[in-house]
Write a protein that holds these residues in place. Structure first.
Motif, PDB file in Angstrom:
ATOM      1  N   ALA A   1     -45.366  12.116  93.975  1.00  0.00           N
ATOM      2  CA  ALA A   1     -44.053  12.140  93.317  1.00  0.00           C
ATOM      3  C   ALA A   1     -44.067  12.995  92.053  1.00  0.00           C
ATOM      4  CB  ALA A   1     -43.597  10.716  93.004  1.00  0.00           C
TER       5      ALA A   1
ATOM      6  N   LEU B   1     -37.280  15.820  96.781  1.00  0.00           N
ATOM      7  CA  LEU B   1     -37.597  14.392  96.670  1.00  0.00           C
ATOM      8  C   LEU B   1     -36.933  13.590  97.778  1.00  0.00           C
ATOM      9  CD1 LEU B   1     -37.714  13.286  92.934  1.00  0.00           C
ATOM     10  CD2 LEU B   1     -39.527  13.233  94.631  1.00  0.00           C
TER      11      LEU B   1
ATOM     12  N   LEU C   1     -42.076  16.582  91.492  1.00  0.00           N
ATOM     13  CA  LEU C   1     -41.147  16.795  90.382  1.00  0.00           C
ATOM     14  C   LEU C   1     -41.556  18.027  89.576  1.00  0.00           C
ATOM     15  CD1 LEU C   1     -40.635  13.099  89.226  1.00  0.00           C
ATOM     16  CD2 LEU C   1     -38.873  14.618  90.143  1.00  0.00           C
TER      17      LEU C   1
ATOM     18  N   ASP D   1     -46.530   7.976  97.402  1.00  0.00           N
ATOM     19  CA  ASP D   1     -45.593   8.203  96.306  1.00  0.00           C
ATOM     20  C   ASP D   1     -46.340   8.435  94.996  1.00  0.00           C
ATOM     21  OD1 ASP D   1     -42.534   7.897  95.610  1.00  0.00           O
ATOM     22  OD2 ASP D   1     -43.613   6.825  94.039  1.00  0.00           O
TER      23      ASP D   1
END
Length: 576
Positions: free
Chosen positions: A99, A119, A103, A95
């Motif tokens: 992540a 996601l 994004l 993550d």
């Protein structure tokens, strides 16, 4: 054939993330090996009890082997706990590694729907890595070891285990074959249902005002039922196979006990081996049953990983290193720019070429649907042209990193598009979240609001610049939101200002403030592009560009273009 890391450009961050988790996965695999070896403890313990303790009455031996068994089982439980924690930490590291990059890719993804789902797909991957899915894969290779132990116990026990294992594998393969399309259909139906629910929630006021509540609810319920039916179909199918596998496993355990007892009666096995045979067979087929139970999560993770690879491949330029360029002065050039939006057959903008010098103002006019807003989005860097090039001071937009380029561009979209947060957050483009000192954020936000003529209006709000807005700028009127969005466009004194219908919701005072802001921006050397229907804001532009059908029909000094437009109108009237 699905590859974990396809050999395609752009997927390098995924490889880096997996490498970052490699140590966790290796240790989890090592601990899984030890755990599976220690699972032999009950088998060995039972054989020792029945074969040594019971015949001899050796209490001391019983105490010693019991102590060893307790230690081994305690070690097994500890290692099992540790490998679970290691996999959870692998998921957390995954993550942290991906992540933010996901994004960033979502923002640059051409298709909004696929980007918004990324996601959720990543969470499916992370859940499989840190859950039962990977544990099942780590335990599965140890089935042959237990099978070998069964053959060492007695060939008949080994054959029973082998045949039972083959039947279980066949059932698992059939389960995967039947479940895969059903799970995909359920997955796609859920995405559609969630998207529809979100769309209705975002436009709840319009739904209520137009009397669309019942229709909207009925439509959502149909989609939810369709998704639930597909999910139930997948679960029913998987449940049949799970039940069959569980029945077969229990049947094999019973058969192994009966077979071992018969062999013991025949003198081919010791009494201790009767229970050992059942335990060994159970351990041999347990990974298969675990793998079947974890299969839906593994299938979801596989689909999610493919979505991520497609996402990273489709946005490969995001991480492309760029050379630091000097700050631009604001010289804008469009070279044969055409834009065709996804899902459309005809381009919305066709071969637009123009140049705008620092300090010049350009008005863009044309009938509805002529491509004005699409052109403004391309000039602002909000979307990438299908063909052609947009340059700032001679450098293509792609020559600068996205956020670096945006520092020099001020963009006011047709819809203000404010975000949940304070007025100051919105004006400053949330600069505080990236580490800009609060004092600097305050100073630049107030300066931008003053330049937009919105400072006094903001001060009259309940908490001034600290007034908290809801999603989409809830809490402000349309005119107030437009003035805050104008201040956001002016934040940091950009050298290129793109304003799309900037006066659509403004009153007379707001329009006067807008004109002052445009004049001041041009005076300090910014190039200004204004898309407008109302003539007031175009009264002082230096040049006009007229679009029709996405193509330029007139461009030049304002008075010349206006004269040409009036002449065309007169000729059309005379023709009638």
């Amino acid at each position: 054939m699905f590859k974990l890391l396809p050999d395609r450009p752009g997927v390098e961050p995924l490889a880096e993330a997996l490498r970052a988790c490699r140590t966790h996965l290796i240790w989890a695999a090592v601990f899984s090996a030890l755990v599976n070896l220690l699972y032999l403890t009950p088998t060995i313990y039972m054989m020792q009890v029945y074969d040594r303790v019971v015949p001899t009455g050796g209490i001391t031996t019983l105490l010693l082997i019991t102590a060893v068994a307790v230690f081994a089982l305690g070690t097994l439980a500890t290692l099992d706990w540790l490998r679970t924690r290691i996999l959870i930490r692998a998921g957390l590291r995954l993550d942290r590694q991906l992540a933010d990059r996901i994004l960033a890719r979502i923002i640059d993804m051409p298709g909004k729907a696929s980007g918004a789902q990324a996601l959720r797909e990543f969470d499916a991957v992370r859940g499989a890595v840190s859950g039962q899915g990977v544990l099942a894969l780590f335990d599965a290779p140890w089935t042959p070891i237990y099978l070998l132990a069964c053959f060492l116990l007695h060939p008949f026990i080994g054959v029973l285990t082998l045949v039972g294992g083959i039947v279980l594998v066949v059932l698992a393969v059939m389960n995967e074959r039947d479940a895969r399309p059903r799970l995909k259909q359920a997955h796609d139906a859920q995405i559609d249902a969630y998207s529809a629910q979100q769309a209705v929630a975002e436009q709840a006021e319009v739904v209520r005002a137009l009397g669309m509540r019942r229709a909207g609810i009925a439509r959502q319920l149909r989609q939810r039922r369709a998704a639930a039916d597909r999910q139930a179909d997948a679960q029913f199918t998987g449940g049949r196979y799970t039940g069959a596998i569980k029945f077969l496993r229990l049947l094999l355990q019973s058969f192994s006990l009966g077979l071992a007892a018969w062999l013991a009666v025949e003198g081919q096995l010791s009494p201790g081996a009767i229970i050992a045979a059942s335990v060994l067979l159970t351990r041999a087929v347990a990974p298969i049953e675990l793998l079947v139970g974890a299969w839906p999560s593994l299938v979801a993770a596989r689909a999610g990983w493919k979505t991520l690879t497609d996402l990273f491949e489709g946005t490969a330029d995001v991480d492309r290193p760029t050379t630091a360029l000097p700050a631009p002065r604001g010289r804008l050039a469009l070279e044969a720019v055409s834009v065709r939006l996804p899902g459309t057959e005809q381009p919305q903008v066709r071969g637009v070429t123009l140049q705008l010098e620092p300090g010049e103002t350009l008005g863009v006019v044309g009938p509805s649907g002529s491509g004005k807003t699409t052109l403004a989005r391309a000039v602002a860097g909000a979307l990438k042209p299908t063909s052609g090039t947009v340059r700032l001071d001679g450098a293509e937009f792609e020559a600068r990193e996205g956020d670096e380029l945006a520092r020099f561009i001020g963009y006011l979209p047709q819809v203000p598009s404010l975000f949940a947060g304070t007025i100051k957050d919105n004006v400053s483009r949330f600069a505080g979240a990236t580490g800009t000192p609060p004092s600097e954020v305050d100073r630049l936000a107030v300066t931008a609001a003053q330049a937009a003529g919105a400072h006094e209006m903001i001060l009259r709000l309940p908490d001034g610049y600290d007034t908290v807005l809801g999603p989409y700028g809830a809490g402000l009127s349309a005119g107030q939101a437009q003035r805050v969005a104008l201040a956001r466009a002016l934040y940091g004194d950009p050298v290129l200002l793109v304003l799309d219908e900037p006066n659509s919701n403004l009153d007379q005072d707001g329009e006067a403030a807008l004109m002052t802001a445009v004049r001041d921006a041009a005076a300090r050397g910014a190039a200004v592009v204004i898309v407008a229907h109302r003539a007031g804001v175009l009264a002082r532009v230096d040049r006009l560009l007229m679009l029709n059908g996405g193509a330029v029909v007139a461009e030049g000094p304002r008075e010349q273009v206006l004269a040409r437009m009036r002449g065309a109108t007169s000729e059309e009237a005379a023709g009638r």
